[in-house]
Scaffold this active site. Sequence first.
Site, PDB file in Angstrom:
ATOM      1  N   GLU A   1     -17.117  24.471 -22.515  1.00 27.64           N
ATOM      2  CA  GLU A   1     -16.541  23.553 -23.509  1.00 27.64           C
ATOM      3  C   GLU A   1     -16.316  24.218 -24.873  1.00 27.64           C
ATOM      4  O   GLU A   1     -15.762  23.581 -25.782  1.00 27.64           O
ATOM      5  CB  GLU A   1     -17.445  22.324 -23.682  1.00 27.64           C
TER       6      GLU A   1
ATOM      7  N   ILE B   1     -26.244  32.520 -18.264  1.00 28.04           N
ATOM      8  CA  ILE B   1     -27.212  33.365 -17.555  1.00 28.04           C
ATOM      9  C   ILE B   1     -26.876  33.335 -16.071  1.00 28.04           C
ATOM     10  O   ILE B   1     -26.731  32.255 -15.470  1.00 28.04           O
ATOM     11  CB  ILE B   1     -28.650  32.869 -17.824  1.00 28.04           C
TER      12      ILE B   1
ATOM     13  N   GLY C   1     -27.199  32.472  -8.796  1.00 26.23           N
ATOM     14  CA  GLY C   1     -26.888  33.047  -7.493  1.00 26.23           C
ATOM     15  C   GLY C   1     -25.460  32.811  -7.033  1.00 26.23           C
ATOM     16  O   GLY C   1     -25.095  33.208  -5.923  1.00 26.23           O
TER      17      GLY C   1
ATOM     18  N   HIS D   1     -20.333  30.892 -10.181  1.00 27.54           N
ATOM     19  CA  HIS D   1     -20.127  29.971 -11.304  1.00 27.54           C
ATOM     20  C   HIS D   1     -20.184  30.734 -12.632  1.00 27.54           C
ATOM     21  O   HIS D   1     -19.370  30.513 -13.527  1.00 27.54           O
ATOM     22  CB  HIS D   1     -21.221  28.896 -11.266  1.00 27.54           C
TER      23      HIS D   1
ATOM     24  N   ARG E   1     -31.910  39.275 -26.686  1.00 32.21           N
ATOM     25  CA  ARG E   1     -30.768  39.237 -27.610  1.00 32.21           C
ATOM     26  C   ARG E   1     -30.756  37.985 -28.481  1.00 32.21           C
ATOM     27  O   ARG E   1     -29.780  37.712 -29.164  1.00 32.21           O
ATOM     28  CB  ARG E   1     -29.464  39.322 -26.789  1.00 32.21           C
TER      29      ARG E   1
END
Length: 157
Positions: free
Chosen positions: A61, A86, A89, A92, A131
């Site tokens: 978004e 992140i 599996g 996506h 990070r």
Amino acid sequence: MADMHVIEGQMNAAGLHFAIVATRFNDIIVDRLVGGAVDYLTRHGADKANITIIRIPGAFELPIACKKIAEGSKKYDGIIALGAVIRGGTPHFDYVCAEAAKGIGQVSLSSGMPIGFGLLTTDNLEQAIERAGSKGGNKGVEAAAALLETVRVLEQL
Ligand code: INI
């Protein structure tokens, strides 16, 4: 030889208005990016009253929110887009990252609004934590610094 003419940005945020668009997804990480960006801007002269934080669901978004902010009003001098994708599996991750990065770039170019790109894309949570204010620095700070410098350069071009 005559001196070259060099244009560069002063890192002074006084008088500027900023929109920080941040995802709720992975907020444990993203809140650290938001904190870093706000801290950077205020330490460089921004007034907290001139910083607006907009929360959105996820990285997918980010482009539509940036577009609305960039085209909807002249309230802001720049946008900082913050999020964390992140890897899981499934593929996506790749779709969300690609759409977010491409979309933010398109919005920035088509609207002329500078956008600091503070989207973490990592293989795991540990890399994201690194990070977001630990040994790998803070991507929110980096995005705020790049945005401020860009705003100050663009106003001279
Ligand atoms: N959104 C993120 O910001 N980070 C992620 O890691 C993530 N993963 O892994 O799925 C994510 N997905 C949600 C996506 O951005 C949209 O909000 C959702 O698909 C609804 O449009």
